[in-house]
Design an enzyme around this catalytic site. Structure first.
Site, PDB file in Angstrom:
ATOM      1  N   MET A 100       0.822  -1.209   0.000  1.00  0.00           N
ATOM      2  CA  MET A 100       0.000   0.000   0.000  1.00  0.00           C
ATOM      3  C   MET A 100       0.857   1.260   0.000  1.00  0.00           C
ATOM      4  O   MET A 100       2.063   1.206   0.242  1.00  0.00           O
ATOM      5  CB  MET A 100      -0.967  -0.007   1.176  1.00  0.00           C
ATOM      6  CG  MET A 100      -0.376   0.158   2.552  1.00  0.00           C
ATOM      7  SD  MET A 100      -1.686   0.230   3.830  1.00  0.00           S
ATOM      8  CE  MET A 100      -2.609   1.684   3.317  1.00  0.00           C
ATOM      9  N   CYS A 101       0.220   2.376  -0.323  1.00  0.00           N
ATOM     10  CA  CYS A 101       0.828   3.701  -0.252  1.00  0.00           C
ATOM     11  C   CYS A 101       1.987   3.811  -1.251  1.00  0.00           C
ATOM     12  O   CYS A 101       1.781   3.709  -2.452  1.00  0.00           O
ATOM     13  CB  CYS A 101       1.243   3.976   1.193  1.00  0.00           C
ATOM     14  SG  CYS A 101       1.596   5.684   1.585  1.00  0.00           S
ATOM     15  N   ALA A 102       3.219   3.973  -0.778  1.00  0.00           N
ATOM     16  CA  ALA A 102       4.381   4.064  -1.669  1.00  0.00           C
ATOM     17  C   ALA A 102       4.916   2.688  -2.062  1.00  0.00           C
ATOM     18  O   ALA A 102       5.668   2.561  -3.026  1.00  0.00           O
ATOM     19  CB  ALA A 102       5.490   4.871  -0.989  1.00  0.00           C
ATOM     20  N   TYR A 121      -0.346   5.383  -3.458  1.00  0.00           N
ATOM     21  CA  TYR A 121      -0.461   6.754  -2.959  1.00  0.00           C
ATOM     22  C   TYR A 121      -0.585   7.723  -4.134  1.00  0.00           C
ATOM     23  O   TYR A 121      -0.082   7.461  -5.230  1.00  0.00           O
ATOM     24  CB  TYR A 121       0.790   7.079  -2.129  1.00  0.00           C
ATOM     25  CG  TYR A 121       0.675   8.345  -1.328  1.00  0.00           C
ATOM     26  CD1 TYR A 121      -0.196   8.428  -0.245  1.00  0.00           C
ATOM     27  CD2 TYR A 121       1.443   9.457  -1.648  1.00  0.00           C
ATOM     28  CE1 TYR A 121      -0.300   9.589   0.502  1.00  0.00           C
ATOM     29  CE2 TYR A 121       1.353  10.627  -0.904  1.00  0.00           C
ATOM     30  CZ  TYR A 121       0.473  10.692   0.165  1.00  0.00           C
ATOM     31  OH  TYR A 121       0.374  11.840   0.897  1.00  0.00           O
ATOM     32  N   SER A 147      -3.358  -0.867  -1.929  1.00  0.00           N
ATOM     33  CA  SER A 147      -4.216   0.146  -1.324  1.00  0.00           C
ATOM     34  C   SER A 147      -3.503   1.500  -1.346  1.00  0.00           C
ATOM     35  O   SER A 147      -2.332   1.586  -1.694  1.00  0.00           O
ATOM     36  CB  SER A 147      -4.586  -0.280   0.103  1.00  0.00           C
ATOM     37  OG  SER A 147      -5.575   0.575   0.640  1.00  0.00           O
TER      38      SER A 147
END
Length: 187
Positions: A100-102, A121, A147
């Site tokens: 998720m994110c980065a 992200y 995510s």
């Protein structure tokens, strides 16, 4: 046999994501271990976490590997050839590889986003050249689960619980999820 998950903890990781995911999976009575690059790892907000294990080939025994975000953590994971190899091996066995994110940049480095739908992200739709970027909170494409960022950690973790064979609805109700976020029970 109960399925088990591992969360990779590298220096600069996003503490809110990693610990929220670990907490929710454990609340579902599933095994979730923190697997660190070292025994104690400092996150992006200076919080030090003591890991259950140090990264080695036993990662391959897990059913799911989860990569939290945090720019520093994502860069450290991306630049670790041992981890990249383990991710590729787990993917070949059809095990869940989640980020998720980065952290989806790590999946790209391992060539796991080719012909896959994913999310990450904001702005990472420009940085990641493989796959098809979607704006959804959580994207599941086969065994690859992604995510967006800190605020989507709950939605992500609940999906991971279900994929591991747990019951996220019970956990959501105990955690007052529906009242807190104005979400309906089918989200």
């Amino acid at each position: 046999m109960m399925k088990k998950a591992a969360i990779i903890i590298a220096s600069g990781f996003e503490e809110g994501e990693a610990l929220t995911i670990a907490d929710i999976i454990k609340r579902a009575h599933l095994q979730c271990d923190l697997v660190g690059f070292e025994q104690e790892v400092k996150g992006g907000h200076e919080i030090i976490v003591r890991c259950d294990h140090i990264l080695n080939e036993t990662l391959l025994d897990y059913d799911m590997v989860i990569l939290p975000g945090g720019y520093g953590g994502a860069e450290a994971m991306k630049n670790n050839p041992t981890l990249i190899s383990y991710l590729q091996q787990m993917n070949e066995k059809g095990k869940y590889v989640c980020a998720m994110c980065a952290a989806p940049i790590v999946l790209e480095k391992a060539n796991l986003l080719v012909d896959k739908k994913f999310t990450a992200y904001q702005g990472y739709d420009q940085k990641i050249k493989q796959g098809t970027y979607l704006n959804d909170k959580v994207v599941i494409d086969g065994n690859i689960v992604t995510s967006r960022g800190p605020a989507t950690a709950y939605a992500f973790a609940y999906k991971l619980v279900d994929l591991l064979g747990g019951d996220s609805l019970v956990v959501k109700k105990r955690m007052v999820y529906f009242n807190a976020f104005d979400v309906k029970e089918d989200e």
